[in-house]
Design a protein around this motif. Structure first.
Motif, PDB file in Angstrom:
ATOM      1  N   ASP A  35       0.827  -1.210   0.000  1.00  0.00           N
ATOM      2  CA  ASP A  35       0.000   0.000   0.000  1.00  0.00           C
ATOM      3  C   ASP A  35       0.862   1.261   0.000  1.00  0.00           C
ATOM      4  O   ASP A  35       2.087   1.213   0.129  1.00  0.00           O
ATOM      5  CB  ASP A  35      -0.981   0.001   1.174  1.00  0.00           C
ATOM      6  CG  ASP A  35      -0.303   0.018   2.540  1.00  0.00           C
ATOM      7  OD1 ASP A  35       0.776   0.637   2.678  1.00  0.00           O
ATOM      8  OD2 ASP A  35      -0.852  -0.579   3.479  1.00  0.00           O
ATOM      9  N   ALA A  36       0.224   2.403  -0.154  1.00  0.00           N
ATOM     10  CA  ALA A  36       0.937   3.674  -0.314  1.00  0.00           C
ATOM     11  C   ALA A  36       1.770   4.029   0.913  1.00  0.00           C
ATOM     12  O   ALA A  36       2.891   4.543   0.791  1.00  0.00           O
ATOM     13  CB  ALA A  36      -0.069   4.791  -0.611  1.00  0.00           C
ATOM     14  N   GLU A  37       1.254   3.759   2.102  1.00  0.00           N
ATOM     15  CA  GLU A  37       1.999   4.103   3.314  1.00  0.00           C
ATOM     16  C   GLU A  37       3.230   3.226   3.477  1.00  0.00           C
ATOM     17  O   GLU A  37       4.300   3.695   3.881  1.00  0.00           O
ATOM     18  CB  GLU A  37       1.085   3.992   4.539  1.00  0.00           C
ATOM     19  CG  GLU A  37       0.012   5.074   4.599  1.00  0.00           C
ATOM     20  CD  GLU A  37      -0.730   5.059   5.931  1.00  0.00           C
ATOM     21  OE1 GLU A  37      -0.276   4.359   6.856  1.00  0.00           O
ATOM     22  OE2 GLU A  37      -1.771   5.747   6.031  1.00  0.00           O
ATOM     23  N   ALA A  38       3.097   1.946   3.151  1.00  0.00           N
ATOM     24  CA  ALA A  38       4.255   1.053   3.221  1.00  0.00           C
ATOM     25  C   ALA A  38       5.295   1.445   2.183  1.00  0.00           C
ATOM     26  O   ALA A  38       6.504   1.427   2.444  1.00  0.00           O
ATOM     27  CB  ALA A  38       3.812  -0.396   3.016  1.00  0.00           C
ATOM     28  N   SER A  39       4.838   1.821   0.982  1.00  0.00           N
ATOM     29  CA  SER A  39       5.771   2.268  -0.046  1.00  0.00           C
ATOM     30  C   SER A  39       6.535   3.504   0.395  1.00  0.00           C
ATOM     31  O   SER A  39       7.751   3.612   0.181  1.00  0.00           O
ATOM     32  CB  SER A  39       5.012   2.572  -1.346  1.00  0.00           C
ATOM     33  OG  SER A  39       4.502   1.388  -1.917  1.00  0.00           O
ATOM     34  N   LYS A  40       5.855   4.450   1.020  1.00  0.00           N
ATOM     35  CA  LYS A  40       6.521   5.655   1.522  1.00  0.00           C
ATOM     36  C   LYS A  40       7.546   5.300   2.583  1.00  0.00           C
ATOM     37  O   LYS A  40       8.661   5.832   2.600  1.00  0.00           O
ATOM     38  CB  LYS A  40       5.497   6.634   2.079  1.00  0.00           C
ATOM     39  CG  LYS A  40       6.118   7.944   2.567  1.00  0.00           C
ATOM     40  CD  LYS A  40       5.060   8.911   3.067  1.00  0.00           C
ATOM     41  CE  LYS A  40       5.712  10.212   3.539  1.00  0.00           C
ATOM     42  NZ  LYS A  40       4.690  11.171   4.039  1.00  0.00           N
ATOM     43  N   ALA A  41       7.186   4.365   3.475  1.00  0.00           N
ATOM     44  CA  ALA A  41       8.118   3.948   4.532  1.00  0.00           C
ATOM     45  C   ALA A  41       9.360   3.299   3.930  1.00  0.00           C
ATOM     46  O   ALA A  41      10.475   3.511   4.417  1.00  0.00           O
ATOM     47  CB  ALA A  41       7.421   2.982   5.486  1.00  0.00           C
ATOM     48  N   GLU A  44      11.085   6.361   1.168  1.00  0.00           N
ATOM     49  CA  GLU A  44      11.377   7.727   1.588  1.00  0.00           C
ATOM     50  C   GLU A  44      11.861   7.840   3.028  1.00  0.00           C
ATOM     51  O   GLU A  44      12.914   8.434   3.283  1.00  0.00           O
ATOM     52  CB  GLU A  44      10.138   8.606   1.383  1.00  0.00           C
ATOM     53  CG  GLU A  44       9.665   8.669  -0.063  1.00  0.00           C
ATOM     54  CD  GLU A  44       8.378   9.473  -0.221  1.00  0.00           C
ATOM     55  OE1 GLU A  44       8.124  10.364   0.618  1.00  0.00           O
ATOM     56  OE2 GLU A  44       7.630   9.193  -1.178  1.00  0.00           O
ATOM     57  N   THR A  45      11.112   7.302   3.979  1.00  0.00           N
ATOM     58  CA  THR A  45      11.426   7.555   5.384  1.00  0.00           C
ATOM     59  C   THR A  45      12.263   6.461   6.034  1.00  0.00           C
ATOM     60  O   THR A  45      12.995   6.720   6.986  1.00  0.00           O
ATOM     61  CB  THR A  45      10.130   7.730   6.200  1.00  0.00           C
ATOM     62  OG1 THR A  45       9.355   6.514   6.111  1.00  0.00           O
ATOM     63  CG2 THR A  45       9.314   8.898   5.668  1.00  0.00           C
ATOM     64  N   GLY A  46      12.182   5.241   5.531  1.00  0.00           N
ATOM     65  CA  GLY A  46      12.886   4.131   6.178  1.00  0.00           C
ATOM     66  C   GLY A  46      14.360   4.096   5.857  1.00  0.00           C
ATOM     67  O   GLY A  46      14.772   4.345   4.718  1.00  0.00           O
ATOM     68  N   ASP A  47      15.170   3.805   6.868  1.00  0.00           N
ATOM     69  CA  ASP A  47      16.608   3.618   6.642  1.00  0.00           C
ATOM     70  C   ASP A  47      17.101   2.280   7.185  1.00  0.00           C
ATOM     71  O   ASP A  47      18.255   1.912   6.976  1.00  0.00           O
ATOM     72  CB  ASP A  47      17.421   4.761   7.240  1.00  0.00           C
ATOM     73  CG  ASP A  47      17.207   4.927   8.737  1.00  0.00           C
ATOM     74  OD1 ASP A  47      16.173   4.468   9.254  1.00  0.00           O
ATOM     75  OD2 ASP A  47      18.063   5.525   9.396  1.00  0.00           O
ATOM     76  N   LEU A  48      16.231   1.538   7.864  1.00  0.00           N
ATOM     77  CA  LEU A  48      16.557   0.199   8.351  1.00  0.00           C
ATOM     78  C   LEU A  48      15.432  -0.749   7.960  1.00  0.00           C
ATOM     79  O   LEU A  48      14.279  -0.346   7.817  1.00  0.00           O
ATOM     80  CB  LEU A  48      16.687   0.161   9.877  1.00  0.00           C
ATOM     81  CG  LEU A  48      17.589   1.140  10.604  1.00  0.00           C
ATOM     82  CD1 LEU A  48      17.455   0.926  12.111  1.00  0.00           C
ATOM     83  CD2 LEU A  48      19.016   0.964  10.167  1.00  0.00           C
TER      84      LEU A  48
END
Length: 363
Positions: A35-41, A44-48
């Protein structure tokens, strides 16, 4: 675990040869939407990336936030995470008939694709550019002992470009750019060794010309270029907890000449960064589940060690920028600057993850 490799190893044909791959070809890929929120995580925002047996989370270490991005059918065995690709290998050790393979997601994709690898249980993985190296947990009996399968997979073209076998089992791998090092265990005729693989050319070879039967099972490449080998506590006692530096100039190689450290009483995993090393102190026998100072920072030049207090049992290590990252068995994450501190600089808890096992930092 050590092996004397006669490089008469059977280098098998590449996967471009239809129907002759050691990985098999009968099963079809399957997709799982993101989903869109998982894709963003993820993008874009996730580093681990952290995982337990069947749950994978993207973590933002700056905001201490985490989001579940995938549930897998079979247990996770390794994670590889770059800005362009992420791969999650899975297999069930207790059921050789269960599905096995890897979930692959390219950056900005709206799904994971699970690529089956029949006959190959992917245990370890490493991604460089469009190439992924995989090592199997399976062993194949040969006249001179067991061999393990490894291969290089082209992520853009979705095909195996090289496959071959190595004596013994694949214990550990580490990579720096296109270069990858792996350490193997003993088989009946060949001693444990460290091999170097060039992922771009597919060329590979052993580093220790005449290895003796030391039970090596960890390998690590420091950012300065040095290679370190560990005899960890995971499977044995008499050789446990010792770390050695590989010297490319010495022939024949004598392991004891290059002793660096003995992280008493336990050592399990290691990561090196700019002349410092983080060591996970973990009693693999289960006799001592709680160690007051389960992390150790080692200065690779002076050999001085500082044990760090942490109320969690470390099961995986990585490095990010100028700091180390440790994953606890209960889903805790610690960030350690390689200085003189006696505890991690900061830590967080991945919500919902209570049985963690794998960690990967975005490259």
């Amino acid at each position: 675990m050590s092996r004397r490799v006669r490089i008469c190893l059977t280098v098998l044909l590449t996967a471009a040869c239809a129907g002759c791959s050691i990985f098999g070809s009968e099963a079809k890929p399957r997709t799982t939407p993101v989903d869109a929120e998982a894709s963003k995580a993820l993008d874009e925002t996730g580093d681990l990336l952290v995982a337990g047996d069947n749950r994978v989370f993207s973590v933002n270490s700056k905001t201490n936030e985490a989001r579940e991005v995938l549930q897998t059918e079979q247990p996770v065995s390794s994670l590889s995470y770059t800005g362009e690709h992420m791969a999650i290998t899975v297999f069930q050790p207790s059921d050789p008939k269960a599905s096995r393979g890897f979930y692959l997601r390219d950056s900005r994709s709206d799904s994971f694709t699970m690529y089956p690898t029949p006959g190959f249980s992917p245990k370890l993985s490493y991604i460089y550019g469009e190439l992924m190296f995989l090592a199997s947990a399976d062993k194949t009996a040969q006249k001179d002992g067991d061999y393990a399968k490894v291969g290089i997979y082209q992520l853009k073209e979705h095909k195996w470009v090289k496959e071959w076998m190595l004596p013994g089992g694949i214990e550990d791998i580490t990579g720096r750019g296109k270069d990858l090092w792996l350490v193997t265990s003993n088989n009946a005729a060949t001693s444990s060794n460290v091999y170097k693989v060039d992922l771009e050319t597919g060329e590979w070879g052993k580093l220790i010309a005449e290895a003796r039967r030391y039970p090596l099972d960890q390998v690590e490449a420091d950012s300065g270029g040095d290679i370190y080998m560990m005899i960890s506590q995971r499977n044995k006692t008499e050789w446990s907890n010792k770390i050695y530096r590989w010297d490319p100039q010495e022939q024949p190689y004598e392991l004891a000449h290059h002793f660096v450290s003995n992280t008493r009483p336990y050592s399990y995993a290691m990561q090196a960064l700019n002349g410092k090393m983080l060591i996970a102190r973990f009693d693999a026998t289960g006799a001592h589940p709680d160690i007051e100072k389960p992390l150790s920072v080692l200065d690779l030049k002076t050999r001085k060690q500082t044990h760090l207090a942490w109320d969690h049992r470390p099961v995986a290590l990585d490095k990010s920028g100028d700091e180390f990252v440790a994953l606890g068995e209960d889903g805790a994450v610690a960030f350690v600057k390689p200085g003189e501190a006696d505890k991690p600089d900061r830590e967080m808890q991945v919500p919902g993850l209570r049985a963690a096992k794998c960690l990967a930092v975005k490259r």
